[in-house]
Design a protein around this motif. Structure first.
Motif, PDB file in Angstrom:
ATOM      1  N   TYR A 293       0.843  -1.197   0.000  1.00 33.88           N
ATOM      2  CA  TYR A 293       0.000   0.000   0.000  1.00 33.88           C
ATOM      3  C   TYR A 293       0.878   1.246   0.000  1.00 33.88           C
ATOM      4  N   THR A 296      -1.829   4.757   4.610  1.00 34.41           N
ATOM      5  CA  THR A 296      -2.758   4.127   5.545  1.00 34.41           C
ATOM      6  C   THR A 296      -3.389   5.194   6.431  1.00 34.41           C
ATOM      7  N   THR A 328      -9.007  -0.397  13.113  1.00 36.56           N
ATOM      8  CA  THR A 328      -9.542  -0.496  11.759  1.00 36.56           C
ATOM      9  C   THR A 328      -8.740   0.447  10.883  1.00 36.56           C
ATOM     10  N   SER A 330      -7.733   1.911   6.934  1.00 32.06           N
ATOM     11  CA  SER A 330      -8.021   2.093   5.519  1.00 32.06           C
ATOM     12  C   SER A 330      -6.689   2.204   4.789  1.00 32.06           C
ATOM     13  N   THR A 332      -4.532   2.301   1.176  1.00 33.68           N
ATOM     14  CA  THR A 332      -4.708   2.720  -0.216  1.00 33.68           C
ATOM     15  C   THR A 332      -3.695   2.027  -1.115  1.00 33.68           C
ATOM     16  N   SER A 333      -4.217   1.444  -2.205  1.00 34.11           N
ATOM     17  CA  SER A 333      -3.376   0.858  -3.245  1.00 34.11           C
ATOM     18  C   SER A 333      -3.951   1.290  -4.582  1.00 34.11           C
ATOM     19  N   GLN A 336      -7.715   2.643  -5.057  1.00 41.63           N
ATOM     20  CA  GLN A 336      -8.680   1.923  -4.236  1.00 41.63           C
ATOM     21  C   GLN A 336      -8.245   1.925  -2.767  1.00 41.63           C
ATOM     22  N   ASP A 337      -9.252   1.989  -1.886  1.00 39.06           N
ATOM     23  CA  ASP A 337      -9.022   1.910  -0.444  1.00 39.06           C
ATOM     24  C   ASP A 337      -9.563   0.574   0.064  1.00 39.06           C
ATOM     25  N   TYR A 338      -8.760  -0.107   0.874  1.00 42.95           N
ATOM     26  CA  TYR A 338      -9.138  -1.418   1.395  1.00 42.95           C
ATOM     27  C   TYR A 338      -9.124  -1.359   2.927  1.00 42.95           C
ATOM     28  N   THR A 339     -10.130  -1.961   3.527  1.00 42.17           N
ATOM     29  CA  THR A 339     -10.278  -1.925   4.982  1.00 42.17           C
ATOM     30  C   THR A 339      -9.680  -3.178   5.609  1.00 42.17           C
ATOM     31  N   LEU A 340      -8.876  -2.960   6.644  1.00 39.93           N
ATOM     32  CA  LEU A 340      -8.194  -4.043   7.353  1.00 39.93           C
ATOM     33  C   LEU A 340      -8.374  -3.854   8.859  1.00 39.93           C
TER      34      LEU A 340
END
Length: 397
Positions: A293, A296, A328, A330, A332-333, A336-340
């Motif tokens: 990513y 974050t 939690t 967020s 970014t790649s 797109q943002d992905y939640t982990l």
């Protein structure tokens, strides 16, 4: 009784002298010498007998000495043999397993039957009329399929359950992500489909069978499907037990816990910053390489503090204080943002918070009761269309 030497008479001395003109031999000399000495020994023996009560003579003592000497030599010579017997006995007793271990049966492993069922299902979904021989390595019965070969494909298969039916016999449930062609020839995603396969095993318990290792001879395990796959419903979904964190307290820029977590996550996922600055001594953790990513952002933080005021406390406690958090993130790649989610344990040292443990799973509450079945809707299995249905696949329940 008097101590000392008895006086000899002249007559006794003449009797002990050898005849004139003849040299005494070895035996004569030997017999001539002890008379004087024996008198001394007799005096001593009489004294010992009077003092100790032991009635023994020099001949008896000499015999006893020889007997003891022979016994000692016998023990010395027999020592190595006795040692070998003792070592052999101890080795056999040490190598022998306890009675309880021999009585305890080895639990059969589901790994082999599960892998076999996955391969079988992938071949079955792709097979069709004219390609039935592709199923022969898995299912020995003759098969007639009516669907077009390649009308369906399984992009991913995974075992979700393996239940022993009897010794060496398993019922394996496999999930497959299926894509199928419609009437126009276009491929459509049909989502997850679930199939049950009966698998029979010949082999040791490690291979899923019931044969004893001594009888199996270390040969390769044999697997065989007992029927074509049966499509079944998806497993029942469940909700997890309560976690050991409070409600989301938000992320404050003034919260030293949130600051440590944010910097640690950024260094771990983006390689931005020095990760070692935010971990306690002894914790072995390295950033992901290559970084997945570019940026974050910690969007929420759940804390194990019961009062829920962790985010309002800007001070750092004394060294040794610990806190568990569930963050939690967020990440970014590209665009797109992905939640982990990340579960961490923090501790204080030298006036700051550090990551003391990279928890392998979120902490559960001490009062949690485990997964609750039926509290979530299961993933539906879409019904096959008439164009893609295979008449050879029995309907599931």
């Amino acid at each position: 009784m008097k101590r000392g030497r008895k006086l000899k008479t002249k007559e006794q001395e003449r009797e002990q002298q050898p005849p004139a003109g003849r040299t005494p031999g070895r035996a004569a000399r030997y017999q001539a010498r002890p008379s004087e000495e024996l008198d001394e020994v007799n005096d001593v023996d009489e004294l010992d007998e009077a003092n100790t009560g032991w009635q023994q003579t020099t001949a008896k003592m000499a015999g006893l000495t020889r007997l003891v000497t022979v016994g000692i030599w016998a023990l010395l010579l027999a020592g190595p043999a006795i040692g070998l017997v003792a070592v052999a006995a101890s080795g056999s007793s040490a190598s022998a397993p306890p009675a309880t271990s021999t009585q305890k049966a080895t639990q059969p492993s589901a790994t082999g039957p599960a892998g076999f069922a996955e391969l079988y299902l992938a071949a079955y979904i792709s097979a069709g009329e004219g390609t039935e021989e592709s199923l022969a390595p898995y299912y020995a019965e003759p098969v007639t399929l009516a669907n077009e070969p390649g009308s369906r494909t399984a992009t991913r298969v995974v075992t979700v359950a393996a239940q022993p039916v009897s010794k060496g016999y398993w019922a394996v449930t496999v999930a497959a992500h299926v894509s199928a062609k419609d009437a126009t020839g276009k491929t459509a995603d049909q989502g997850l489909r679930y199939y049950r396969v009966g698998v029979q095993v010949a082999g040791t318990p490690e291979a899923g069978g019931a044969a004893k290792p001594a009888k199996s001879g270390g040969g390769q395990a044999l697997y065989a499907a007992t029927s074509l796959p049966a499509e079944v419903n998806a497993p029942t979904a469940a909700s997890h037990g309560d976690l050991g964190y409070g409600s989301d307290s938000g992320v404050s820029s003034n919260d030293p816990v949130a600051d440590t977590v944010s910097r640690f996550i950024a260094a771990y996922l983006t390689s931005q910053g020095e990760l070692g600055r935010y971990v306690s001594p002894g914790l072995q953790v390295a950033p992901i390489v290559p970084a997945p990513y570019t940026s974050t952002l910690v969007t929420s933080l759940r804390d194990d503090q019961e009062d829920g005021s962790a985010s309002d406390d800007e001070s750092v406690p004394a060294d040794g204080a610990r806190r568990r958090v569930l963050a939690t993130v967020s990440a970014t790649s590209g665009d797109q943002d992905y939640t982990l989610n990340y579960a961490l344990t923090l501790s204080t040292r030298d006036g700051r918070w550090e990551v003391a443990a990279f928890d392998i799973a979120p902490a559960l509450s001490a009062e949690q009761t485990g997964p609750v079945a039926g509290s979530a809707s299961p993933t539906p299995s879409p019904a096959p269309t008439p164009d893609t249905a295979s008449p050879s696949a029995p309907a599931g329940n």
